[in-house]
Design an enzyme around this catalytic site. Structure first.
Site, PDB file in Angstrom:
ATOM      1  N   CYS A 264       0.657  -1.124  -0.152  1.00  0.00           N
ATOM      2  CA  CYS A 264      -0.215   0.078   0.078  1.00  0.00           C
ATOM      3  C   CYS A 264       0.785   1.187   0.063  1.00  0.00           C
ATOM      4  CB  CYS A 264      -0.984  -0.077   1.246  1.00  0.00           C
ATOM      5  SG  CYS A 264      -2.267   0.924   0.872  1.00  0.00           S
TER       6      CYS A 264
ATOM      7  N   HIS B  88      -3.976  -4.967  -0.281  1.00  0.00           N
ATOM      8  CA  HIS B  88      -3.756  -5.395   1.062  1.00  0.00           C
ATOM      9  C   HIS B  88      -3.410  -7.123   1.176  1.00  0.00           C
ATOM     10  CE1 HIS B  88      -3.585  -1.384   3.204  1.00  0.00           C
ATOM     11  NE2 HIS B  88      -4.374  -1.190   2.157  1.00  0.00           N
TER      12      HIS B  88
ATOM     13  N   GLU C 176      -2.527  -8.670   3.489  1.00  0.00           N
ATOM     14  CA  GLU C 176      -2.888  -9.091   4.879  1.00  0.00           C
ATOM     15  C   GLU C 176      -4.418  -9.195   5.045  1.00  0.00           C
ATOM     16  OE1 GLU C 176      -2.677  -4.560   5.235  1.00  0.00           O
ATOM     17  OE2 GLU C 176      -1.661  -6.120   4.113  1.00  0.00           O
TER      18      GLU C 176
END
Length: 199
Positions: free
Chosen positions: A82, A179, A181
């Site tokens: 990001c 992202h 994650e």
């Protein structure tokens, strides 16, 4: 050892958890340039505004020099996530024009709004590799951003009222706008490949 750089930029713990889920065994969350200078892999996370994040990085004495020495000179695998990807650019235009790391030529600009296209770009969207790359495959990932990279070495795009950069990179550098994650299996699989990458 994998160095996950702590410079006050947000999504640190969730990225650490995702790296551990992907199999990272020797992970150090660190703001110590000496630790970064010895790392076998380096991850730069980030959530927030370009200028504030760049300021957080430059505020750690010796950190950018350690990153440059280990990544650009030493050739260790690097992943920016990001804002961590956006900081690779030459400049960012969020709240004025600000210098980035300058590792990949390009500018981070606000996404244009248009009828039916909202800013920020938020939610699941396709990742479309522009060319074969050992870490990137087609799939769906989670995005949350209002600014996007425009410039050299675009490795993948997504569609949000037109093509938007989803990943950039060259040599041992990879930056992803999405992202990992938050991207469930797609994101964990990308991190697994990063942990095995030998560029």
């Amino acid at each position: 050892m994998i160095a996950l750089i702590d410079y006050g930029a947000g999504n640190l713990r969730s990225v650490a958890n995702a790296l551990q889920a992907a199999g990272a065994r020797h992970l150090s969350i660190t703001s110590d340039p000496d630790a970064v200078g010895k790392a076998d892999r380096i991850v730069l996370p980030g959530v927030g505004a370009f200028a504030a994040c760049m300021h957080g990085l430059t505020a750690i004495p010796g950190m950018i020099d350690a990153m440059r020495s280990r990544v650009l000179d030493g050739g260790v695998p690097f992943l920016g996530v990001c804002i961590g990807m956006q900081l690779l650019a030459t400049t960012g235009e969020e709240f004025g024009t600000h210098a980035g790391l300058g590792w990949i030529d390009g500018t981070v600009r606000r996404l244009p709004a248009s009828p039916g296209v909202t800013v920020p770009h938020m939610g699941w969207n396709d990742v479309n590799p522009a060319a074969p790359h050992p870490l990137l495959v087609p799939g769906e990932a989670y995005f949350l951003h209002s600014y996007a990279f425009a410039g050299e070495h675009v490795l993948a795009t997504t569609d949000h009222g037109g093509p938007v950069t989803a990943a950039i990179g060259r040599d041992n550098l990879l930056g992803v706008q999405f992202h990992p994650e938050k991207s469930q299996r797609y994101g964990i699989a990308l991190l697994e490949r990063f942990l095995e990458w030998r560029p």
